[in-house]
Scaffold this motif. Structure first.
Motif, PDB file in Angstrom:
ATOM      1  N   ILE A   1     -20.914  82.382  -0.615  1.00  0.00           N
ATOM      2  CA  ILE A   1     -21.835  81.727   0.325  1.00  0.00           C
ATOM      3  C   ILE A   1     -23.247  82.277   0.139  1.00  0.00           C
ATOM      4  CG2 ILE A   1     -22.445  81.540   2.785  1.00  0.00           C
ATOM      5  CD1 ILE A   1     -19.384  81.476   3.351  1.00  0.00           C
TER       6      ILE A   1
ATOM      7  N   ARG B   1     -22.503  80.073   8.016  1.00  0.00           N
ATOM      8  CA  ARG B   1     -21.352  79.646   7.226  1.00  0.00           C
ATOM      9  C   ARG B   1     -20.244  80.689   7.239  1.00  0.00           C
ATOM     10  NH1 ARG B   1     -23.295  77.438   1.482  1.00  0.00           N
ATOM     11  NH2 ARG B   1     -21.002  77.400   1.220  1.00  0.00           N
TER      12      ARG B   1
ATOM     13  N   ASP C   1     -13.384  81.463   7.767  1.00  0.00           N
ATOM     14  CA  ASP C   1     -14.609  81.810   8.470  1.00  0.00           C
ATOM     15  C   ASP C   1     -14.271  82.759   9.614  1.00  0.00           C
ATOM     16  OD1 ASP C   1     -14.459  80.212  11.128  1.00  0.00           O
ATOM     17  OD2 ASP C   1     -13.968  78.721   9.600  1.00  0.00           O
TER      18      ASP C   1
END
Length: 469
Positions: A133, A169, A249
């Motif tokens: 990410i 994110r 996540d």
């Protein structure tokens, strides 16, 4: 030095008030701390004593605390959280306003929260999904900068947006554009909470002054960002998790986590919101400040920028987590930025019992400030401490920065060392490497303007000019 044992016939003396403020029996250092908190701490620490008593405010309406300015005073405090607790005015304000997450929790509750968060920050997860990410979002910013090459950007604003996208994110697996706008609009709350921690008796937020109403509205907006995101996840996926692909996540992990020592225990939505809120605020703005200040220092130093460019020319693009061991000078530049600009500029603790620090008596109930800002800029520890010099971290194996375990401590120390340290030390070098690989930077700034909010941050825009390499 360190914690000393004194005989009954030679009791330890109490720390002296700094000479600079000794002639101000009425207000002490109060006005100076309000006007220039960081500069005043450096002035206080410039004296000969490793522990100094600070008085702020008039009699009957004042605060007294002790400032430590030597690494030997840090270890005895941060290694014993059962004796030195987070019950200072600033921590209490943060606890009441932002919740009792990892930043403020103590004792058994802190250990419980740490167990819940442990699976979130495993080395495998950081080097894998999180690093991917970071690299992706850095490349997106570099692509956008390509359209502005030859122009000037505010690197602080851009680093805030970049790190917010990254933490968004990582936290939610989602685009945080709207959440970033909402948080940015109430960024003043960070500094307002710090000011309240400095005032001896701050007016309760329930008193509807214009300033209080603004702070309360800002806090309500900040909390609603976290609660809205959690509520949306619960609405769409009642289990808290959508699919196996996006279950990595942080929000999914927290909503579905179980305590390793008590499998029936789980975090409530309110407890998850408290954690999310801290990471939303601290998890992006702290790293953003480190990166922005580091980019300014490199823009001011053609030599060090050339050293990093030379290193990066031997790395593929975009730099990835597997390249981190080869990013030697990039990592040292990050560490030097953390020395000059530690986001956690001060840490407060309260002594539960009478203590002795470096030979000085600290009465029970006293507040003690440990300041990485002061330690990192001490001329007794660092030659020419205001100079940006990554060679300070070019050390032989086993050597410690500044020659002491606690001379460099941007993430704190002891059991309560920042849980996100490894993530930050992955994110900052990868972002810096990804941007320097593609651009040269220049600036007309001769220094970085700073403000001491809850975390250290630039007080004004940081204009830096770009040129594609």
């Amino acid at each position: 030095m360190g914690t000393d044992v004194h005989t009954a016939d030679r009791p330890p003396a109490g720390p002296a008030i700094p000479p600079h403020f000794a002639g101000r029996p009425i207000v002490g250092a109060g006005i100076d701390l309000q006007r220039d908190f960081l500069g005043t701490l450096l002035t206080i620490a410039a004296g000969p004593s490793p522990v100094t008593k600070v008085v702020a405010g008039p009699p009957g309406w004042r605060r007294e605390f002790y400032l430590t300015s030597h690494p030997d005073a840090v270890g005895p405090i941060l290694s014993a959280p059962e004796r030195w607790v987070k019950q200072t005015a600033t921590y209490e304000i943060v606890r009441r306003t932002l919740g009792n997450g990892m930043l403020t929790a103590e004792g058994d509750e802190w250990r419980r929260q740490r167990r819940f968060l442990a699976p979130v920050f495993t080395p495998r997860r950081i080097a894998g999904a999180y690093a991917d990410i970071i690299v992706d979002e850095t490349s997106r910013l570099a692509d956008r900068w390509d359209t502005t090459t030859g122009r000037t950007v505010d690197v602080h604003a851009d680093m805030v947006e970049l790190t917010a996208r990254i933490i968004g994110r990582i936290l939610f697996g989602a685009d945080m554009t709207e959440a970033i706008r909402r948080i940015t609009r109430v960024a003043f709350v960070n500094e307002a909470l710090m000011r309240r921690g400095l005032v001896p008796h701050p007016l309760p937020l329930a008193v509807p002054t214009p300033g209080n109403r603004r702070v309360v509205a800002g806090l309500r907006e900040i909390r609603s960002v976290a609660s809205d995101l959690i509520a949306e996840r619960r609405r769409r996926y009642p289990s808290g998790r959508s699919t196996a692909d996006d279950a990595q996540d942080m929000l999914s992990l927290l909503l579905n986590a179980r305590d390793a020592e008590n499998p029936t225990d789980r975090l409530t939505d309110q407890e998850v919101a408290d954690q999310v809120l801290i990471f939303l605020l601290a998890g992006h703005e702290t790293t953003a400040s480190t990166l922005a200040c580091g980019l300014v220092e490199l823009a001011r130093s053609p030599h060090w920028q050339a050293v990093l460019h030379s290193e990066l020319d031997n790395i593929g693009y975009p730099p990835a987590s597997a390249d981190l061991p080869r990013l030697v000078w990039t990592g040292r530049a990050v560490r030097e930025s953390l020395r000059l600009y530690p986001a956690a500029h001060t840490l407060g603790r309260r002594a539960l019992a009478d203590e002795i620090l470096c030979g000085y008596a600290i009465p029970a109930g006293s507040d003690v400030l440990i300041s990485p800002w002061v330690l990192h800029r001490s001329p007794r520890i660092w030659p020419e401490p205001a100079r940006f010099d990554p060679t300070r971290f070019d050390l032989p194996d086993g050597a410690l920065p500044g020659g002491s375990r606690h001379a460099w401590m941007p993430f704190g120390a002891g059991p309560h060392t920042c849980v996100g340290m490894q993530l930050a030390m992955t994110e900052a070098p990868l972002v810096l490497a990804g941007l320097l690989r593609r651009f040269e930077f220049t600036t007309e700034l001769t220094s970085v303007p700073l403000t001491a909010a809850v975390s250290l941050r630039p007080s004004r825009p940081l204009p830096v000019s770009l040129r594609a390499r």
